[in-house]
Design a protein around this motif. Structure first.
Motif: not given
Length: 351
Positions: A259-287
């Motif tokens: 479900g969508e909530a599981a993906v939101v939760d997963m991205l939320g874990r990365y969001a914490e790291l991206l917020r900790a360093d504003r220079n960080r970028t996540l490149l999501l490569c998806e078909p």
């Protein structure tokens, strides 16, 4: 037959009607495509394809063992009938079409289905009648999948990732679900100032990636670690502190099965790291998977393997926003076998 034997052609209406229907359905062409695809992948897996070129090569030089020369010669004869190779006496070379089919990208596309998903497609009957279950009785070949995907992604996404890493001035790249490490190997070879970190739960893949890094002389700038790419709270400090560019290739869409909530939760874990360093970028490569003629093969293997379905970009943009992240740009590369979208994600600037 003797000289006075007669040849008799029997025109049975029922037989003729049956085989006219077979021909009109295109069954012969389908069977030929299947056999030819399998033969090409087999030729590559055997190492014989590596010995073939546009120059004439004696059969004896193509066979890894002398006792196999006769069999290899007969397989090459089949491929000659299909326009892949041609012969001159006891020597062989690829045709123009053959050289293109045996190119690593074209052969990897065939191998993606023949090798990596061949075990699944072979057991489609059992999966449909319920006598077999994916993940228990039937599985894809993960090693073949990793190697095929490495070649394929390099062909349509590798340059884009490299250019974005340069544009962002990244000093360290973390590949989430790195597999056999091909993407990071390409990146650090291209940029001598770059460090790379690869995480994957498959220990054999990590071992193989580390060996490749050593063989290519870049082990001092590459760290391959067995770990869960989806549990950043468990990542070693060297990974968290050393990477400012995260890349995930085809790794997250399978979570849509929950479900969508599981993906939101997963991205939320990365969001914490991206917020900790504003220079960080996540490149999501998806078909992106579309239920149409172009994506029919890709669609079928996702049905059979009970993976979460790759989403069109509207679905991804929805969950990215819900996770408190911002997608700055979405890139795409048209006219490739897989329709990928590349989401450049940063922390929500308002958070």
């Amino acid at each position: 037959m003797t000289a006075d034997s007669k040849s008799v052609e029997v025109l049975d209406d029922e037989v003729q009607h049956t085989w006219k229907s077979v021909a009109e359905a295109g069954a012969g062409e389908l069977a030929s495509s299947y056999v030819l695809s399998t033969a090409i992948v087999g030729l590559a897996n055997s190492g014989v394809a590596d010995r073939l070129s546009g120059d004439w090569t004696p059969l004896a030089d193509l066979a890894p063992k002398p006792e196999l020369a006769d069999r290899i010669g007969k397989v090459l004869r089949f491929l000659e009938l299909r326009g892949v190779v041609e012969s001159q006496g006891d020597a062989w070379r690829t045709t123009q079409r053959g050289a293109r089919l045996l190119d690593e990208v074209a052969e990897s596309l065939l191998g993606y289905y023949v090798d990596a998903y061949g075990p699944v497609l072979h057991d489609i009957g059992g999966l449909l009648n319920g006598s077999k279950t994916y993940g228990t009785d039937v599985s894809r070949d993960t090693e073949a999948l990793g190697l095929r995907c490495e070649v394929l992604f390099r062909s349509f996404g590798g340059n884009l990732v490299r250019d974005l890493v340069r544009e962002r001035g990244a000093r360290g790249v973390l590949d989430l679900g790195c597999g056999t490490g091909g993407l990071l190997l390409d990146l650090v070879r291209d940029n001598p100032e770059l460090r790379g970190f690869g995480l994957d739960i498959a220990e054999d893949a990590i071992t193989y990636a580390g060996r490749r890094a050593a063989e290519q002389g870049v082990a001092d700038r590459l760290s391959f670690l067995v770990g869960d790419a989806f549990r950043p709270q468990e990542w070693p400090a060297e990974v968290v502190d050393g990477a400012d560019f995260y890349v995930a290739v085809g790794a997250l869409h399978e979570h849509f099965r929950d479900g969508e909530a599981a993906v939101v939760d997963m991205l939320g874990r990365y969001a914490e790291l991206l917020r900790a360093d504003r220079n960080r970028t996540l490149l999501l490569c998806e078909p992106e998977l579309f239920v149409d003629t172009e994506d029919a093969n890709f669609y079928l293997i996702h049905v059979l393997t009970e993976q979460g379905f790759p989403q069109p970009r509207e679905g991804w943009l929805k969950v990215i926003e819900a996770a408190g992240l911002t997608c700055k740009r979405v890139f795409s590369a048209p006219n490739t076998a897989f329709r990928f979208a590349y989401y450049e994600i940063v922390a929500d600037q308002s958070s």
